[in-house]
Design an enzyme around this catalytic site. Sequence first.
Site, PDB file in Angstrom:
ATOM      1  N   GLN A 273       0.840  -1.200   0.000  1.00  0.00           N
ATOM      2  CA  GLN A 273       0.000   0.000   0.000  1.00  0.00           C
ATOM      3  C   GLN A 273       0.877   1.253   0.000  1.00  0.00           C
ATOM      4  O   GLN A 273       1.953   1.276   0.596  1.00  0.00           O
ATOM      5  CB  GLN A 273      -0.944  -0.011   1.193  1.00  0.00           C
ATOM      6  CG  GLN A 273      -0.284  -0.285   2.525  1.00  0.00           C
ATOM      7  CD  GLN A 273      -1.281  -0.635   3.609  1.00  0.00           C
ATOM      8  OE1 GLN A 273      -2.478  -0.721   3.368  1.00  0.00           O
ATOM      9  NE2 GLN A 273      -0.789  -0.834   4.819  1.00  0.00           N
TER      10      GLN A 273
ATOM     11  N   HIS B   3      -5.547  -9.648  11.981  1.00  0.00           N
ATOM     12  CA  HIS B   3      -6.458  -9.814  10.847  1.00  0.00           C
ATOM     13  C   HIS B   3      -5.745 -10.480   9.669  1.00  0.00           C
ATOM     14  O   HIS B   3      -6.283 -11.422   9.063  1.00  0.00           O
ATOM     15  CB  HIS B   3      -7.004  -8.447  10.431  1.00  0.00           C
ATOM     16  CG  HIS B   3      -7.750  -8.469   9.126  1.00  0.00           C
ATOM     17  ND1 HIS B   3      -9.051  -8.892   9.014  1.00  0.00           N
ATOM     18  CD2 HIS B   3      -7.346  -8.135   7.861  1.00  0.00           C
ATOM     19  CE1 HIS B   3      -9.432  -8.811   7.754  1.00  0.00           C
ATOM     20  NE2 HIS B   3      -8.418  -8.351   7.032  1.00  0.00           N
ATOM     21  N   GLU B   4      -4.531 -10.018   9.346  1.00  0.00           N
ATOM     22  CA  GLU B   4      -3.813 -10.568   8.212  1.00  0.00           C
ATOM     23  C   GLU B   4      -3.420 -12.022   8.444  1.00  0.00           C
ATOM     24  O   GLU B   4      -3.485 -12.854   7.530  1.00  0.00           O
ATOM     25  CB  GLU B   4      -2.564  -9.722   7.907  1.00  0.00           C
ATOM     26  CG  GLU B   4      -2.866  -8.352   7.339  1.00  0.00           C
ATOM     27  CD  GLU B   4      -3.630  -8.426   6.028  1.00  0.00           C
ATOM     28  OE1 GLU B   4      -3.238  -9.231   5.158  1.00  0.00           O
ATOM     29  OE2 GLU B   4      -4.626  -7.701   5.871  1.00  0.00           O
TER      30      GLU B   4
ATOM     31  N   PHE C 170      -4.287  -5.136  13.199  1.00  0.00           N
ATOM     32  CA  PHE C 170      -4.099  -5.291  11.768  1.00  0.00           C
ATOM     33  C   PHE C 170      -3.332  -6.585  11.468  1.00  0.00           C
ATOM     34  O   PHE C 170      -3.674  -7.349  10.564  1.00  0.00           O
ATOM     35  CB  PHE C 170      -3.335  -4.065  11.239  1.00  0.00           C
ATOM     36  CG  PHE C 170      -3.039  -4.101   9.767  1.00  0.00           C
ATOM     37  CD1 PHE C 170      -3.997  -4.531   8.854  1.00  0.00           C
ATOM     38  CD2 PHE C 170      -1.799  -3.714   9.276  1.00  0.00           C
ATOM     39  CE1 PHE C 170      -3.722  -4.560   7.485  1.00  0.00           C
ATOM     40  CE2 PHE C 170      -1.528  -3.732   7.925  1.00  0.00           C
ATOM     41  CZ  PHE C 170      -2.487  -4.161   7.031  1.00  0.00           C
TER      42      PHE C 170
ATOM     43  N   LYS D 178      -6.884 -14.322   8.669  1.00  0.00           N
ATOM     44  CA  LYS D 178      -7.635 -14.410   7.418  1.00  0.00           C
ATOM     45  C   LYS D 178      -6.799 -14.980   6.287  1.00  0.00           C
ATOM     46  O   LYS D 178      -7.280 -15.808   5.504  1.00  0.00           O
ATOM     47  CB  LYS D 178      -8.165 -13.036   7.031  1.00  0.00           C
ATOM     48  CG  LYS D 178      -9.035 -13.079   5.762  1.00  0.00           C
ATOM     49  CD  LYS D 178      -9.645 -11.726   5.449  1.00  0.00           C
ATOM     50  CE  LYS D 178     -10.525 -11.819   4.196  1.00  0.00           C
ATOM     51  NZ  LYS D 178     -11.122 -10.507   3.854  1.00  0.00           N
ATOM     52  N   HIS D 179      -5.528 -14.569   6.184  1.00  0.00           N
ATOM     53  CA  HIS D 179      -4.706 -14.949   5.029  1.00  0.00           C
ATOM     54  C   HIS D 179      -3.541 -15.869   5.401  1.00  0.00           C
ATOM     55  O   HIS D 179      -3.275 -16.844   4.699  1.00  0.00           O
ATOM     56  CB  HIS D 179      -4.161 -13.704   4.336  1.00  0.00           C
ATOM     57  CG  HIS D 179      -5.226 -12.745   3.878  1.00  0.00           C
ATOM     58  ND1 HIS D 179      -6.100 -13.049   2.867  1.00  0.00           N
ATOM     59  CD2 HIS D 179      -5.551 -11.491   4.316  1.00  0.00           C
ATOM     60  CE1 HIS D 179      -6.921 -12.025   2.680  1.00  0.00           C
ATOM     61  NE2 HIS D 179      -6.621 -11.071   3.540  1.00  0.00           N
TER      62      HIS D 179
ATOM     63  N   HIS E  64       0.723  -4.493   3.000  1.00  0.00           N
ATOM     64  CA  HIS E  64      -0.677  -4.715   3.385  1.00  0.00           C
ATOM     65  C   HIS E  64      -0.868  -6.163   3.827  1.00  0.00           C
ATOM     66  O   HIS E  64      -1.493  -6.440   4.846  1.00  0.00           O
ATOM     67  CB  HIS E  64      -1.598  -4.376   2.217  1.00  0.00           C
ATOM     68  CG  HIS E  64      -3.056  -4.406   2.583  1.00  0.00           C
ATOM     69  ND1 HIS E  64      -4.052  -3.999   1.739  1.00  0.00           N
ATOM     70  CD2 HIS E  64      -3.695  -4.807   3.715  1.00  0.00           C
ATOM     71  CE1 HIS E  64      -5.231  -4.144   2.328  1.00  0.00           C
ATOM     72  NE2 HIS E  64      -5.035  -4.641   3.522  1.00  0.00           N
TER      73      HIS E  64
END
Length: 1202
Positions: A45, A133-134, A130, A137-138, A76
């Site tokens: 980003q 979350h990364e 953050f 989720k990923h 990101h």
Amino acid sequence: MPPLISWLVLAILALTAPATPPARAASVASFDGQREFDYFALALQWPGTYCQRTRSCCPTNGCCRGSNFPKIFTIHGLWPDYNDGTWPSCCSRASFNPKEISTLTNALEQYWPSLSCGKPSVCHGGKGTFWAHEWEKHGTCSYPVFRNEYDYFVGVLNLYFKYNVTSVLNDAGYVPSNTERYPLGGIISAIENAFHASPLIICSKDSIEELRLCFYKDFQPRDCAVSSDDKIDMVTSKGSCPKYVSLPVPLSGIVALSENPGANKDVSGMKFPRVSPIFGVFPLEGAAFVQVSVERQMKALRLLFVITFLCSFFLASTEPDSCTSNLSLNVSVPFDTTNLRCLSVWDAQSFILRYAQTYANIWSFILSTPDTNSYIAMGFSVSGGMVGSSAMVGWVESRGASGGIKQYYLGGVTPNQVVPDKGNLQVIANSAFITLQNSRLFMVFQLQTADPLSSLIFATGSTGLFPAPPSFALTKHLDKISTRIDYSKANIGSSQGDGNSSQVDGSTSQAADSCVSKLNLSVPLLFDTTNLNCLPVWNAQGYILRYSQTSPNIWSFILSAPNTNSYIAMGFSPNGGMVGSSAIVGWISSNGAGGGMKQYYLTGLAPNQVVPDRGNLKVLTNSTFITSQSSRLYMAFQLQTNQPLSRLIYAFGPNGVFPSPPSFALTHHQDKVSITLNYATGSSALGNSYMNLKRSHGVLNILGWGILIIMGAIVARYFREWDPFWFYFHASVQFLGFVLGVIGVISGFVLNNQLHVDVTLHKALGIIIFVLACFQVMALLGRPKKESKVRKYWNLYHHNMGRILIILAVANIFYGIQLGKEGNGWNIGYGIVLAILLTMALTFETQLCNSCSSKLLQLQLPIPFDTSSLLCSSVWPAHSFILRYAKASSDVWSFIFSFPLDPKAYAAIGFSKDGSMVGSSAIVGWMPSPGAGGMKYYYLGGKSEDEVIKDRSDLYIMNASFVPATDSLGYLIFQLKTTQPSTDLIFAIGPNGQFPDYPRYDLPKHIDQTSITIDYSKGGSTRSNSNLNLRRSHGVLNIMGWSILMIIGAIIARYFKERDPMWFYLHASIQAFGFLAGIFGVLCGLLLARNLKVTHHKNVGILIIILGFLQVLAIILRPGRESKIRKYWNWYHHNVGRILIIFAILNTFYGLHLGGEGSKWFLAYGVSIGILVIVVVFLEIRMRMIARRETKPSPQSLDMPY
């Protein structure tokens, strides 16, 4: 070297840093039903665009750093994606644990900051950071590439450092600016030129907001392309971006907000690193950032780059350190360096160790390594493992501005168990320092000890990650190796962990290793070797494998092989093929200057598809080791697994060619072999990795072109009287042969590409055969009708083209067997099959002489009528009865009835008014011995012999005679005075050796007969015997069921058990089909037996069906393999099956005799049984030879000095 040159070297090293660290032991949970991803997308980003939307600040918002605002692309996330445009998410139920990445916090704050104050949602409810979350989720969906949080985040950082987008764009002149707008195509081209792959760019209005780079699973760049139509524009970066875009810098209002003490008290005191986008160096600590305009900064950096480039030409060039060069440091060393011993301890990373015993209890060390912008470490271990060891760790940060050296104690494998300023090493005060010189680090220290530990561990850290105050926590190493050193001889034995190793061995004596000799190595191993199993796995190359199950989930291996100055490899394959296998590869150069071990994953056959440091093998830490002794290599390692794969592949490389840094690419092997190893029994089945393909190529072509095509031609030439059955059978067999042959040709092309052998002539003949076969298929599609004038030309073309194809196929098969070096066994086997087919053809050709396809032989007596216009009909193919006839005049018909004289029996032709024998008139001929024959007329007044009256007939017979044409063929020649002969004809054959005899000429009862209805106008006939179809159905079903399928099923069960469980399902399926076909055949036989006296044949058939039912019952009641009675069940099942097959074969031949089907049926079934017998003999010999070759030798204890 000036600092500028050092910075340039550091930039290159940073750009070429490995993408990911080695995977750690802990792993994430399963994929929760989601399939494994296809590729990675690294999403970057641009803070200047994101932060334009910022209206409030908080401590976690990277947009609120004031003068430390990031002016580089930040991370990101790294997202696993599918090729279809979708992606997996939330693949594990485990929650994010921030303690796992506590040592990476500073780096993540700098390069992976959150650019908002909001908390994103996490996978299992609620909100989180953050990073949480990364990861949830990923990151959890990146398994098996990343197995835990630490590996994921440090891997992404390394990937980010290596593919430095900011540096690439700045070098191309695309610098942050609120006034400049840049062509989108230029930005894309700059990235494509740098990384050789197309990015994906997303914009907000006219500003770049996000840039994505895409990678294969091995982190090689790929185009960011998806298959979804709605993303085509996005992929080309045109759907969301204008032609000209900008890279904005933050607005002044945002900076003011972040610099407001009341708004962000914690942030104002934070230290953020300095970034040099030109050189691509990312130090984790540095001086405060001095804010100047981006334009002025870029001009200064470009000037700096030019000065650096010029300096590199005018300053003295640097040379890598080695044991052949003198040590010359620019700083004083607190001990004498003139008598230091020198070893290349890690050839892959160019680690050089110099050491000496300075005093009785003082040892001096200098470790020289390349400066890779990371820490270096040298550990001393009691057991060879990292846990419990003490290590000297040194580092010099970018440009040599700062550095340090510390002792660490490794109390465990997690970062918080690596304790600084602790350890068992007694370091001499003021002796330890580290310096940077000529782009190499030199770490110097002295230890107070009489005998330093011989198990050493060397490691390098992740790029840009250094110990930092106040904790000086040590991040996980990026690569490492363990070594055992003999300080007195300056010799080492290498134990490869994550990287490579070196090995020096002065032994030159020749000594062959074997399973009957003890193994005496000059260096100790880390696992028990007293109970190793031993077997020769590659006799041709002298490869010896020793192995054992050390614990329930640990297996130990030692591979011994001759040192041919090449690498050696041992692969574990899931299917026996190279593709998809994981291999341990080891090498030591002939002069002993360097060597190592690595795991490789074979994703394909090309060299670039053999990936180092990847694979499915869980190699136990510090267990790998390779050494050279007595001109042999000994490669040892341990695997963490409950059961290793049984399909093993061994190989060695070309002479003098070894894997070398930085790529460690593996050259194509010089030779290889594959085996299937039974770990429990110690037996192995040997087979070349290409052997299966090579033999499949041979078998398919032999069966297709060399057998089935010939059989189809035999059917077409000799069985035309069975119209239209012969045509459908001929077409089916030829089509099957064509399909198998085409597959065989394709396998040949694949084999040729793999083996790289010159088989030009063999391949050319194969192509010609394939082309001819295609012409034959085209000819079949364009076949003219029988009445067409061009049909005879089509027949000429079709028949001769087929003959040429068969001749070439047979010749090429023998030539291929010679090229394949399969030995005499294949030549003899195919020769026998070919001889059987040739015998069949000659037999049928002889019979064809007495068929409608042959001309009348020159008879001993003249025929009293014209034979040129005779029509011909094969009236009884089972006994080769041929009838020729023609209308000589309005009330005279001419006949020639031919029949074989073997068996020695009479033959009869009867003319019936209603199709029955009673009331018919017959002409009978016979020849009991050469030159002694006869002919009589009979009238059948009833069924008893007394009612068969000689020399009486309702027929007006003229010019009748019996003429023997040869010793094996006879003719009845006669004419009938009638306007229309009876259309219902009866043919019969008498008992062997019994003839009408002088003076009574009584006619013995026939043993077989048939009746037909003949159409005199067309020459055709139809069989009117109602039992014929039922009789042949009975024969065909029983032959296929009991006598062929049952035998094939038994062959599979005996000789193909290594294909477990496929052999069992195939065996059971074939036996089931055979049993059902046999049941129907027996039922047909019971219907026939109502009108026939076949007691013995029927009784044997009933016995066979009882045995068949007993076999079915045995399958239903089969005990488990572990049952004590299983061996008795096996004995019963096998022997009952053998008895069934023997009775079935005997009863089949007896049934053919009773049915009077003639020699064709006997010959065809005999050939089938002969082929099956040849197959059984070949497989039995092969099985016994393999068993003899692979007899397990007794385990040998290995005498290993410690």
